[in-house]
Design a protein around this motif. Structure first.
Motif, PDB file in Angstrom:
ATOM      1  N   ARG A  49       0.826  -1.214   0.000  1.00  0.00           N
ATOM      2  CA  ARG A  49       0.000   0.000   0.000  1.00  0.00           C
ATOM      3  C   ARG A  49       0.865   1.271   0.000  1.00  0.00           C
ATOM      4  NH1 ARG A  49      -5.287  -0.017   0.147  1.00  0.00           N
ATOM      5  NH2 ARG A  49      -6.261  -1.963   0.713  1.00  0.00           N
ATOM      6  N   LEU A  53       1.405   3.823  -3.357  1.00  0.00           N
ATOM      7  CA  LEU A  53       1.035   5.237  -3.243  1.00  0.00           C
ATOM      8  C   LEU A  53       2.199   6.134  -3.650  1.00  0.00           C
ATOM      9  CD1 LEU A  53      -1.157   7.239  -2.414  1.00  0.00           C
ATOM     10  CD2 LEU A  53      -0.303   7.108  -0.060  1.00  0.00           C
ATOM     11  N   GLN A  54       3.378   5.842  -3.125  1.00  0.00           N
ATOM     12  CA  GLN A  54       4.526   6.704  -3.444  1.00  0.00           C
ATOM     13  C   GLN A  54       4.953   6.538  -4.898  1.00  0.00           C
ATOM     14  OE1 GLN A  54       8.055   6.214  -1.014  1.00  0.00           O
ATOM     15  NE2 GLN A  54       9.047   7.989  -1.972  1.00  0.00           N
ATOM     16  N   GLU A  57       2.666   8.603  -6.956  1.00  0.00           N
ATOM     17  CA  GLU A  57       3.003  10.026  -6.786  1.00  0.00           C
ATOM     18  C   GLU A  57       4.212  10.390  -7.649  1.00  0.00           C
ATOM     19  OE1 GLU A  57       1.498  10.498  -2.132  1.00  0.00           O
ATOM     20  OE2 GLU A  57       3.639  10.378  -2.562  1.00  0.00           O
ATOM     21  N   GLU A  63      -4.297  12.439  -7.822  1.00  0.00           N
ATOM     22  CA  GLU A  63      -5.105  11.741  -6.811  1.00  0.00           C
ATOM     23  C   GLU A  63      -4.711  10.262  -6.705  1.00  0.00           C
ATOM     24  OE1 GLU A  63      -9.323  12.786  -6.482  1.00  0.00           O
ATOM     25  OE2 GLU A  63      -9.031  13.889  -8.357  1.00  0.00           O
ATOM     26  N   ARG A  65      -4.151   8.187  -4.433  1.00  0.00           N
ATOM     27  CA  ARG A  65      -4.810   7.309  -3.462  1.00  0.00           C
ATOM     28  C   ARG A  65      -6.045   6.605  -4.060  1.00  0.00           C
ATOM     29  NH1 ARG A  65      -3.639   6.680   1.888  1.00  0.00           N
ATOM     30  NH2 ARG A  65      -2.185   8.410   2.028  1.00  0.00           N
ATOM     31  N   ARG A  66      -6.643   7.228  -5.039  1.00  0.00           N
ATOM     32  CA  ARG A  66      -7.806   6.629  -5.706  1.00  0.00           C
ATOM     33  C   ARG A  66      -7.471   5.309  -6.393  1.00  0.00           C
ATOM     34  NH1 ARG A  66      -9.899  10.456 -10.097  1.00  0.00           N
ATOM     35  NH2 ARG A  66     -11.047   8.579 -10.623  1.00  0.00           N
ATOM     36  N   TYR A  67      -6.212   5.139  -6.764  1.00  0.00           N
ATOM     37  CA  TYR A  67      -5.843   3.987  -7.583  1.00  0.00           C
ATOM     38  C   TYR A  67      -5.184   2.853  -6.795  1.00  0.00           C
ATOM     39  CZ  TYR A  67      -6.747   7.221 -11.362  1.00  0.00           C
ATOM     40  OH  TYR A  67      -7.364   8.118 -12.203  1.00  0.00           O
ATOM     41  N   VAL A  68      -4.977   3.067  -5.489  1.00  0.00           N
ATOM     42  CA  VAL A  68      -4.221   2.068  -4.719  1.00  0.00           C
ATOM     43  C   VAL A  68      -4.934   0.714  -4.704  1.00  0.00           C
ATOM     44  CG1 VAL A  68      -3.315   1.470  -2.448  1.00  0.00           C
ATOM     45  CG2 VAL A  68      -2.988   3.783  -3.333  1.00  0.00           C
ATOM     46  N   ASP A  69      -6.253   0.735  -4.464  1.00  0.00           N
ATOM     47  CA  ASP A  69      -6.982  -0.540  -4.420  1.00  0.00           C
ATOM     48  C   ASP A  69      -6.992  -1.231  -5.792  1.00  0.00           C
ATOM     49  OD1 ASP A  69      -7.515  -0.680  -1.711  1.00  0.00           O
ATOM     50  OD2 ASP A  69      -9.343   0.513  -1.879  1.00  0.00           O
ATOM     51  N   GLU A 150      -1.400   0.305   5.317  1.00  0.00           N
ATOM     52  CA  GLU A 150      -0.229   0.997   4.772  1.00  0.00           C
ATOM     53  C   GLU A 150       0.961   0.913   5.736  1.00  0.00           C
ATOM     54  OE1 GLU A 150      -1.665   4.594   2.874  1.00  0.00           O
ATOM     55  OE2 GLU A 150       0.196   5.606   3.504  1.00  0.00           O
TER      56      GLU A 150
END
Ligand SMILES: [Mg+2]
Length: 236
Positions: A49, A53-54, A57, A63, A65-69, A150
């Motif tokens: 997780r 995220l990083q 980025e 955005e 965080r929208r794509y992490v899942d 995370e």
């Protein structure tokens, strides 16, 4: 001795997966965004997780965080496809299989439950362990994984809750040093110490023994080759 929950880190501790993690990130990134992934966030000791995220980025995804899942679903879906690559390019680290067998021996050390605490999503952890012959002694239902949270520290609580639920105990029964975390990075040691668990470092990943000692490990092993030493470190 009462119940003891032993939580093994996977990469750098039990095995070297031959770099399939990076391959999978590239595959999933290309599928989701239709372009090539140029750079990864640091991976050692971190959860998927956090790495995802990083990495998003760094790639300039808006955005992220929208794509992490979605990314986690992609990693999980592709996990089986890297099994042959892990078997060919990866290796169990010296002594890992013997240590798991010694600890998992029936009735040897009271009620020892052994599982994993890993930054990998569960399907990928399972594929890596199975491909290298390390899966059978581990109770993966009570482990904690990189898709659970995370922060690695939170994974200790997740594993305690799962172990308690599966074995009909209270989560507190695995509190404090009734849990042992063994891993190859300062983040493994920090997760153990932050949750009152016993911390065992093993210097077979990307950090030297001195860094693990500095992080506060109760014991640091150079590797897992001396099974007696490993048992003493885990069961002290
Ligand atoms: Mg590791």
């Amino acid at each position: 001795m009462g119940d003891l929950l032993v939580l093994w880190d996977v990469d750098g501790t039990l095995l070297d997966a031959g770099g399939v993690g990076g391959d999978l990130y590239e595959t999933v990134f290309a599928q989701l965004f239709g372009c090539t992934l140029e750079a990864f966030a640091p991976m050692a000791g971190r959860t998927d997780r956090a790495i995802i995220l990083q990495t998003l980025e760094m790639a300039g995804i808006r955005e992220p965080r929208r794509y992490v899942d979605h990314f986690i679903c992609g990693l999980s879906a592709h996990a089986q496809s890297v099994r042959e690559t892990v078997a060919g390019r990866g290796r169990a680290l010296p002594g890992a299989s013997a240590a798991l067998a010694a600890l998992g021996g029936p009735g040897k050390f009271g009620r020892v439950r052994q599982s994993v605490l890993t930054g990998n999503v569960r399907p990928l952890a399972e594929v890596k362990l199975a491909a290298l012959g390390l899966r059978d002694r581990l109770d993966l239902c009570i482990g904690a994984y990189g898709d659970d949270h995370e922060a690695r520290t939170e994974l200790v609580h997740v594993a305690r809750r799962r172990a308690a639920a599966v074995h009909g105990r209270l989560p507190g029964d695995f509190g404090g040093t009734a849990t042992v975390v063994i891993g190859d990075t300062p983040l493994d040691i920090e997760a153990a110490l932050a949750t009152g668990a016993r911390a065992v470092g093993v210097a077979t990943g990307s950090y030297p023994a001195s860094a693990l000692a500095e992080a506060g490990a109760h014991v640091v092993l150079q590797d897992l080759t001396d099974t007696g030493k490993v048992m003493r470190a885990l069961l002290a």
